[in-house]
Design a protein around this motif. Structure first.
Motif, PDB file in Angstrom:
ATOM      1  N   LEU A  28      64.490 112.670  74.474  1.00 14.89           N
ATOM      2  CA  LEU A  28      65.251 113.460  73.509  1.00 14.89           C
ATOM      3  C   LEU A  28      65.693 112.605  72.332  1.00 14.89           C
ATOM      4  O   LEU A  28      65.619 113.031  71.181  1.00 14.89           O
ATOM      5  CB  LEU A  28      66.459 114.111  74.175  1.00 14.89           C
ATOM      6  N   ASP A  29      66.153 111.391  72.611  1.00  9.06           N
ATOM      7  CA  ASP A  29      66.561 110.492  71.538  1.00  9.06           C
ATOM      8  C   ASP A  29      65.382 110.169  70.626  1.00  9.06           C
ATOM      9  O   ASP A  29      65.517 110.148  69.402  1.00  9.06           O
ATOM     10  CB  ASP A  29      67.156 109.197  72.116  1.00  9.06           C
ATOM     11  N   ALA A  30      64.229 109.924  71.216  1.00  7.68           N
ATOM     12  CA  ALA A  30      63.038 109.616  70.428  1.00  7.68           C
ATOM     13  C   ALA A  30      62.650 110.820  69.572  1.00  7.68           C
ATOM     14  O   ALA A  30      62.292 110.675  68.395  1.00  7.68           O
ATOM     15  CB  ALA A  30      61.886 109.216  71.344  1.00  7.68           C
ATOM     16  N   THR A  31      62.745 112.013  70.142  1.00  6.71           N
ATOM     17  CA  THR A  31      62.414 113.232  69.401  1.00  6.71           C
ATOM     18  C   THR A  31      63.379 113.435  68.245  1.00  6.71           C
ATOM     19  O   THR A  31      62.973 113.768  67.126  1.00  6.71           O
ATOM     20  CB  THR A  31      62.456 114.457  70.338  1.00  6.71           C
ATOM     21  N   LYS A  32      64.670 113.224  68.498  1.00  7.42           N
ATOM     22  CA  LYS A  32      65.669 113.385  67.436  1.00  7.42           C
ATOM     23  C   LYS A  32      65.436 112.374  66.316  1.00  7.42           C
ATOM     24  O   LYS A  32      65.569 112.701  65.132  1.00  7.42           O
ATOM     25  CB  LYS A  32      67.078 113.228  68.008  1.00  7.42           C
ATOM     26  N   LYS A  33      65.105 111.149  66.683  1.00 10.29           N
ATOM     27  CA  LYS A  33      64.835 110.124  65.668  1.00 10.29           C
ATOM     28  C   LYS A  33      63.632 110.518  64.825  1.00 10.29           C
ATOM     29  O   LYS A  33      63.643 110.377  63.598  1.00 10.29           O
ATOM     30  CB  LYS A  33      64.595 108.768  66.324  1.00 10.29           C
ATOM     31  N   GLN A  34      62.589 111.042  65.481  1.00 12.06           N
ATOM     32  CA  GLN A  34      61.387 111.450  64.765  1.00 12.06           C
ATOM     33  C   GLN A  34      61.704 112.612  63.823  1.00 12.06           C
ATOM     34  O   GLN A  34      61.270 112.630  62.665  1.00 12.06           O
ATOM     35  CB  GLN A  34      60.293 111.855  65.752  1.00 12.06           C
TER      36      GLN A  34
END
Length: 147
Positions: A28-34
């Motif tokens: 989720l963190d990676a998706t939000k960063k993207q």
């Protein structure tokens, strides 16, 4: 199965669940960063990051003023046209004739007569022969040569 064995399996499942939740959080963190990067790229490409300046406000103000002036001018022209139409005299019998034979409301018949300077023949032609929908229907039917 013994209680200790069940307790050990439960602990292993808890650890595995914890690892899965941690993985989910990382994803989720990676998706939000993207998504944040994509949003920043869109802002940069769209130019929305540009700060609004005083000159921009002045341009907007000038455009709004011009629009307002154009609107006022159109209203004045419309009022002037209505005064011109009101000054045209029409015969009551012409109004009655148009209203009765063409099944119009009397105010509509009067308006058409005023638009055609009180000329009954011109008003009849406009309503019967030159009627816009009739003209369009004839054009679509290929009868435009006859007009």
């Amino acid at each position: 199965m013994s209680d200790s064995k069940r307790q050990a399996e439960a602990e292993v499942e808890d650890v595995e669940d914890g690892e899965e939740e941690g993985d989910k959080i990382e994803k989720l963190d990676a998706t939000k960063k993207q998504e944040a990067k994509q949003l920043d790229a869109m802002r940069d490409a769209g130019g929305s990051s540009k700060e609004t300046t005083f000159e921009d406000f002045e341009k907007i103000k000038a455009l709004l003023t011009k629009l307002s002036e154009n609107d006022m001018e159109q209203k004045k022209k419309k009022q002037q046209r209505e005064k011109e139409l009101d000054s045209i005299t029409v015969k009551p019998e012409d109004i009655e004739m148009l209203a009765f034979h063409l099944e119009l409301e009397k105010p509509a018949a009067e308006r058409h007569l005023r638009l055609h300077k009180g000329d009954l023949e011109s008003a009849l032609n406009a309503l019967v022969v030159d009627f816009p929908e009739l003209r369009e229907a004839r054009r679509l039917a290929g009868c435009a040569e006859e007009m």
